[in-house]
Design an enzyme around this catalytic site. Structure first.
Site, mmCIF file in Angstrom:
data_model
loop_
_atom_site.group_PDB
_atom_site.id
_atom_site.type_symbol
_atom_site.label_atom_id
_atom_site.label_comp_id
_atom_site.label_asym_id
_atom_site.label_seq_id
_atom_site.Cartn_x
_atom_site.Cartn_y
_atom_site.Cartn_z
ATOM 1 N N GLY A 114 0.811 -1.201 0.000
ATOM 2 C CA GLY A 114 0.000 0.000 0.000
ATOM 3 C C GLY A 114 0.848 1.257 0.000
ATOM 4 O O GLY A 114 1.928 1.318 -0.598
ATOM 5 N N SER A 115 0.384 2.264 0.722
ATOM 6 C CA SER A 115 1.012 3.585 0.652
ATOM 7 C C SER A 115 2.378 3.671 1.299
ATOM 8 O O SER A 115 3.076 4.685 1.116
ATOM 9 C CB SER A 115 0.080 4.630 1.274
ATOM 10 O OG SER A 115 -1.089 4.768 0.487
ATOM 11 N N THR A 116 2.809 2.660 2.048
ATOM 12 C CA THR A 116 4.185 2.702 2.558
ATOM 13 C C THR A 116 5.185 2.683 1.406
ATOM 14 O O THR A 116 6.301 3.194 1.535
ATOM 15 C CB THR A 116 4.472 1.525 3.513
ATOM 16 O OG1 THR A 116 4.263 0.289 2.823
ATOM 17 C CG2 THR A 116 3.584 1.583 4.745
#
Length: 482
Positions: free
Chosen positions: A213-215
């Site tokens: 995801g956004s990591t």
């Protein structure tokens, strides 16, 4: 000698030669295979004829040996706080092949490693005294992760950025390795564990890559700064909001519709986790440049040993532009382990240099003499420039102080992080994965962590990196720098 006798003699001689060849083959070639066969009970009898060496955490053994009554196997393995350290130790079983550190250092721990043999051992043919494995694990950090995960399904890893020493490796749900050590009872425990839908035997921290995801936006931002696409995390980007995936009519939304994501700077885009910014940035860079940066951080490495072989984290190839855009937000076919995402934060925390992560400090013989020092052998690789690392650390601090990662704040410490909520299942039909990766420093100590929560008791609307994963990371960071 008549012809008949001569022929009979030659035939008999050929038979003798055939028997000799076969005997030689069995003795020198098949003999080793038979001796090493896991079903050869003589091996188990020999292995468990004496107590095994130990796996050490902070100067104390978390393993031991106990006698096995009414068995031809004299000893069995025992564990202290087995569930807490299962993702580190693995198990040594009378019935099943050893795993994790127990498997990698099986020869050292059972005394058959050639490095352990003394002159007397060589002369007498006796097995040498077993050696020990000294880990890098910090008990307080390990327990903080284990307790904070609680009944959630997920994993966590903590790394010292300056040394590469792994301070914690936790996979939840865990299991008690002691249940598998005794051949008389291991079968029932094995059946129960392998039938468990939550797969407690899987080391989620090292060997279960999931969409990050956004990591993953940290990797994209690093690529953009290194490539010169943007010179600073505070330079405004060229990012339409809403953003339509190239070649499609699909509009990529942001979690917070009111967030200032149009043409947002990298700092603001990380603070609000703007999908439009990083999806477009991925297309601007192209998959080849993104992959090159990801691989510097450790993605696509099929030989990542810590020393347990970690499952490769993957940045895909052969994509069209719409798929490349989705990789910019850590979706499509991007996958990462918690170890990998901890490595991303560790490299940024260490000025752009990644020290090879390892969870064994030394292996010693029975007298404590060091056979291998892995701290001395740790390698260092420049991943990004010190300037890029400093800019991203600053932006990560903004995420924690003013953005989506406020649950990771620690009074008196400098903390930076990035949240992630990765889609799970077709059309995001299943509970999303909650991620958090971060670094913290205080009092001359620093740590990098990554946490993923696959499943919890939280309502789906409450599933987020800040809500579920950041508190786990906070507990680990506090334990490491406190």
């Amino acid at each position: 000698m008549n012809k008949t006798i001569r022929r009979a003699s030659v035939f008999a001689l050929l038979l003798v030669f055939a028997l000799l060849i076969r005997a030689t083959w069995v003795q020198f070639y098949e003999g080793r295979a038979l001796a090493d066969d896991q079903d050869n009970r003589r091996n188990a009898i020999e292995t468990y004829a004496e107590p095994l060496g130990n796996i050490i955490v902070a100067g104390k053994a978390v393993t031991g040996s106990a006698t096995t009554p009414d068995s031809d196997l004299e000893y069995r393995r025992t564990y202290t706080d087995g569930e807490l350290y299962a993702a580190v130790t693995g198990y040594a079983s009378q019935a099943y092949a050893p795993t994790q550190l127990e498997g990698i250092y099986a020869d050292l721990l059972n005394g058959t490693d050639p490095r352990l043999r003394t002159v007397v051992d060589t002369v007498t043919g006796e097995r040498a005294d077993p050696g020990n494995v000294i880990t890098t694990i910090e008990p307080d950090v390990q327990k903080a992760a284990y307790d904070a995960l609680g009944d959630k399904k997920g994993a966590a890893v903590a790394i010292d950025p300056a040394t590469g020493r792994i301070l914690a490796v936790v996979s939840a749900p865990s299991y008690d390795p002691s249940s598998l050590t005794d051949a008389n009872t291991a079968g029932a425990a094995w059946k129960k564990l392998t039938a468990d839908a939550d797969k407690p035997l899987t080391n989620r921290a090292l060997r279960q890559p999931l969409p990050p995801g956004s990591t993953f936006k940290l990797v994209v931002a690093a690529a953009a700064l290194e490539d010169g696409l943007y010179s600073s995390v505070d330079e405004r980007t060229d990012s339409a909001d809403p953003y339509t995936l190239p070649g499609t009519t699909t509009v990529l939304s942001n979690e917070n519709p009111s967030a200032p994501c149009e043409d947002a700077t990298i700092r603001v885009a990380l603070q609000y986790s703007c999908n439009n910014v990083f999806a477009h940035m991925a297309v601007q860079l192209g998959q080849d440049k993104l992959r090159a940066t990801a691989e510097k951080f450790g993605f696509d490495d099929e030989t990542q040993d810590v020393p347990v072989r970690a499952y490769p984290s993957v940045y895909p190839s052969g994509m069209d532009e719409s798929s490349t855009a989705l990789t910019g937000i850590g979706q499509f076919d991007v996958t990462a382990t918690p170890l990998q995402m901890a490595m991303v934060s560790a490299a940024l925390a260490n000025g752009g240099k990644l020290v090879s992560p390892h969870m064994v400090s030394q292996v010693t013989d029975g007298d404590g003499n060091v056979l291998t020092d892995y701290d001395d052998e740790a390698s260092t690789t420049r991943v990004v420039s010190s300037g890029t690392a400093e800019q991203l650390r600053s932006a990560m601090r903004t995420v924690v102080e003013e953005g989506t990662g406020t649950n990771a704040r620690i009074a008196g410490a400098t903390v930076g992080g990035k949240t992630g909520t990765a889609q799970h299942g077709e059309n995001n039909s299943q509970t999303p994965y909650a991620w958090f990766t971060s670094y913290a420093e205080a009092g001359g100590k620093e740590v990098a962590v990554a946490v993923v929560v696959e499943q919890s008791n939280a309502a789906r609307s409450e599933v987020s990196g800040n809500g579920l994963a950041a508190p786990v990371a906070k507990a680990m960071m506090r334990a490491a720098i406190g």
